[in-house]
Structure formats: structure tokens, C-alpha cells
Design an enzyme around this catalytic site. Structure first.
Site, PDB file in Angstrom:
ATOM      1  N   CYS A  56      46.956  48.950  39.290  1.00 57.15           N
ATOM      2  CA  CYS A  56      47.270  48.002  40.377  1.00 57.15           C
ATOM      3  C   CYS A  56      47.602  46.603  39.861  1.00 57.15           C
ATOM      4  O   CYS A  56      48.144  45.782  40.591  1.00 57.15           O
ATOM      5  CB  CYS A  56      46.106  47.918  41.360  1.00 57.15           C
ATOM      6  SG  CYS A  56      45.629  49.516  42.010  1.00 57.15           S
ATOM      7  N   HIS A 100      46.149  41.591  45.425  1.00 57.42           N
ATOM      8  CA  HIS A 100      46.315  43.048  45.498  1.00 57.42           C
ATOM      9  C   HIS A 100      45.694  43.531  46.808  1.00 57.42           C
ATOM     10  O   HIS A 100      44.572  43.182  47.148  1.00 57.42           O
ATOM     11  CB  HIS A 100      45.610  43.692  44.307  1.00 57.42           C
ATOM     12  CG  HIS A 100      45.544  45.179  44.399  1.00 57.42           C
ATOM     13  ND1 HIS A 100      46.641  45.947  44.725  1.00 57.42           N
ATOM     14  CD2 HIS A 100      44.505  46.043  44.233  1.00 57.42           C
ATOM     15  CE1 HIS A 100      46.279  47.218  44.749  1.00 57.42           C
ATOM     16  NE2 HIS A 100      44.992  47.306  44.465  1.00 57.42           N
ATOM     17  N   ASN A 116      46.945  50.713  50.319  1.00 54.02           N
ATOM     18  CA  ASN A 116      47.004  50.325  48.910  1.00 54.02           C
ATOM     19  C   ASN A 116      48.166  51.051  48.239  1.00 54.02           C
ATOM     20  O   ASN A 116      48.128  52.271  48.080  1.00 54.02           O
ATOM     21  CB  ASN A 116      45.661  50.692  48.253  1.00 54.02           C
ATOM     22  CG  ASN A 116      45.568  50.264  46.797  1.00 54.02           C
ATOM     23  OD1 ASN A 116      46.572  49.915  46.187  1.00 54.02           O
ATOM     24  ND2 ASN A 116      44.368  50.313  46.255  1.00 54.02           N
TER      25      ASN A 116
END
Ligand code: UT7
Length: 328
Positions: free
Chosen positions: A113, A255, A285
């Protein structure tokens, strides 16, 4: 030394939307639990014939259009992804061909990520030293292909999509610049979030498939705690390096993993939620793609303006993390 500016942003989300109510039919979960624990309401899912490079292509074309550049102007292509089209060749090489870019250095970056923040930082070095003028950095993921749709603790969290930026050499008149970058990895915590099978440690076999070892595994609660702590420390370090207070920051683009992580982060660094760019409710996500997608949306809807101070803050498997503070 030259300075780098973001000359264009772009993103792409696949058409198909999978809501929490759709998930109720797949695993033992419910909309209320997902919304309360994660803030996620829906996620985009790639069509069966779409792979990571297909989404990366559209995001890249959008970023190029905003920058007023053609594929031939690109000097370097970096694709941050955990869900490449193939183990080999790189998705960046596939993208280079699809875009019709010149034969330029093109590589994939594996930092989960945090990949987009890693990639932007790497690109910045090439701009600063004058090696390249225009660099395409993409975060793109087809996570729906690597998550376990029978595991309710992970499958509710992820989605597909792509985001891209063009990092260009700034002119003397440009006020835009990257002010600082800090990158980390703490491999001792690798076991909290991983895909154990399908690599050289545990090549594909019937056992890998039977035990779903080719799919994402996660210890959610531990990841949550580490995410909050690490994101706060990355943001604090960026502020300290630049001798800035949190009040002087216009936007934080973190994020997007869980709304509760971002609320806890805001509290720890004393940032009003109104300065936090958040789209996790609609995209879930998307790993390396979350930051460039959120950035692109906020640039296009006019929230992020030229000259504003923007903090990018990432966290992911590895456990990688990092921040970039920039004047947009
Ligand atoms: O890019 C980084 C990637 N990952 C992350 O950022 C994830 C970070 N972690 C999280 O977001 C949260 O830890 C989760 C959303 C994954 C879980 O939330 P939590 O508040 O930490 O829940 P929990 O794991 O403590 O589970 C609470 C309960 C458990 O039941 P018991 O043991 O209390 O009876 C779980 O079995 O909730 C249950 N549960 C669910 N219930 C309904 C877990 N998943 C679900 C679900 N639907 N999908």
C-alpha cells in the site's frame, strides 16, 4: 538541483460496484458491521476481462491529458502494484506498450500500500538530478483477484482501481515542489499481512491452492494499531523536517484502509477531519492505488489547489510506510 511538480493526476475505477449488501450474500457479515468498523459502503470490482494494466492505462491517459503531455514525453514509468498482470513481465512494461510510450525505463515497485509514495519519492530523485523531465507513476490494483472471498475479515476491505500522476521538472516560475520524503519498512512485522504462496518460498502446488495460500492473509487488529501509530509518526516527522505545524497543512491524503484509522490519525496529530481527504466509503482499500485516486478526485473537484501544502501518508504490508510533503 531541479525541483519536481505534479503536472497531472488521473484515476480510474471499474464500472461494477459491489455494495456491503451484496457482500451479505457472499459471507456472514452485514452492512452495519462493515460501516461501523471500517466506514466502507461499497467498492469497485474489475470486469473479468480487465487486468491491472488496463486500469493503469486509463488513469495514465487521464493524468497525461491534465499535464498536457503525450505518451512520447514520458521518460520513466513506475507501476506500484501487488496484483500485477503477470509475475513476469512487469505491468510497467505492459503499460509502456499499451500507452504507446517510447522505449523507456519501466519497472514495477513492490511496497504494497506504500508503493505509490515509494514510487513518487524515487521519481523525485530522477527529476531533481536532471536525469528525467516527465515521469509517470501509477498505483494500480486488481485486489479482487488475490483476496479470499470466503474470508469475511479481509474480503470486505478491498477494491480495485488505479491512480496516476505525472511528475515533471518544475520551471523557475512554478511554486510547486516536493518538500520532503520519508520511507520505511519494518520486515519483522511481515507476518501481519502477507500472501504466503505462489512465490519462490512456496511455489504454486495443489496444497497452496487447497489452503488458499495464494491469497491475502491479515491480522486486522494488529495492522490497525500499527497503521495509526506509523501514519502519525510519518506525518509528525514530515512536519518537523519542514518546521511546519499541522495548522499550516492544507490537506492530508492518507492511504485509505479504514475510516477509523484515519479518524484516530487525525486525533493523534490534531488535524481537523475537514482537512483529511477520504473516499474509503466508496472505493474501499485499493492498496497502492488509494492515494493517487484520492489525490486525483480532490484535485479534479477543486479541493486541492495550486500552492497548497499537501501531505501524502502511506502504510502497508512489509510493514512499509512513508510520507511525502509537497506544495501542489
Ligand atoms: O492496507 C492495510 C490493510 N489492512 C488494514 O488496514 C486493516 C486494519 N484493520 C482493520 O481495519 C480492522 O481491524 C478490521 C476492520 C479488519 C476489523 O475490525 P476490528 O474492530 O479490529 O474487529 P475485530 O477483528 O476485533 O473483530 C471483532 C468481531 C469478531 O468477532 P468476536 O471474536 O468478537 O466474536 C470478528 O469475528 O467482529 C467479527 N468480524 C465480523 N463480523 C461481521 C470480523 N469480520 C467481520 C465481518 N462481519 N466482516
Amino acid at each position: 538541483m531541479y525541483r519536481a511538480k505534479i503536472s497531472g493526476t488521473g484515476s480510474y475505477l471499474p464500472e461494477k460496484i459491489l455494495t456491503n449488501f451484496d457482500l451479505e450474500k457472499l459471507v456472514e457479515t452485514n452492512n452495519q458491521w462493515i460501516v461501523e468498523r471500517t466506514g466502507i459502503r461499497e467498492r469497485h470490482i474489475a470486469a473479468p476481462d480487465q487486468a491491472t494494466s488496463d486500469m493503469a492505462l486509463i488513469a495514465s491517459q487521464n493524468a497525461l491529458a491534465m499535464a498536457g503531455l503525450a505518451p512520447a514525453d514520458i521518460d520513466l514509468i513506475i507501476v506500484a502494484t501487488t496484483s500485477p498482470d503477470y509475475p513476469m513481465p512487469s505491468t510497467a512494461a505492459v503499460l509502456q506498450d499499451k500507452l504507446g510510450a517510447r522505449s523507456v525505463c519501466s519497472f514495477d515497485l513492490s511496497a504494497a500500500c506504500s508503493g505509490f509514495v515509494y514510487g513518487t519519492s524515487i521519481a523525485n530523485q530522477f527529476i531533481r538530478t536532471g536525469v528525467y523531465k516527465n515521469i509517470l507513476i501509477v498505483g494500480a490494483e486488481t485486489l479482487s483477484r488475490i483476496i479470499n472471498w470466503k474470508d469475511r475479515e479481509t474480503c470486505i476491505l478491498f477494491g480495485d482501481g488505479a491512480g496516476a500522476i505525472i511528475l515533471s521538472r518544475a520551471s523557475d516560475q512554478d511554486q510547486s515542489t516536493i518538500l520532503s520524503e520519508h520511507l520505511y519498512a519494518d520486515g519483522a512485522l511481515n507476518h501481519l499481512l502477507d500472501i504466503p504462496g505462489g512465490g519462490s518460498r512456496l511455489p504454486f502446488s495443489q496444497k497452496v491452492l487447497d489452503e488458499n495460500l495464494q491469497l491475502v492473509r491479515m491480522k486486522g487488529r494488529e495492522i490497525f494499531k500499527n497503521a495509526v501509530r506509523t501514519l502519525a509518526s510519518c506525518c509528525g516527522e514530515a512536519l518537523e523536517t519542514n518546521k511546519l505545524t499541522v495548522d499550516e497543512i492544507d490537506w492530508v491524503v492518507p492511504h485509505q484502509a479504514n475510516a477509523r484509522i484515519l479518524e484516530a490519525l487525525a486525533k493523534l496529530i490534531h488535524l481537523p477531519m475537514s482537512k483529511m481527504i477520504m473516499n474509503v466509503d466508496k472505493t474501499a482499500n485499493t492498496s497502492a492505488a488509494t492515494i493517487p485516486i484520492a489525490l486525483d478526485q480532490a484535485v479534479r473537484d477543486g479541493r486541492i489547489q495550486r500552492g497548497q501544502l499537501v501531505m501524502l501518508a502511506a502504510f502497508g504490508a512489509g510493514l512499509t510506510s512513508g510520507s511525502i510533503l509537497l506544495k501542489f
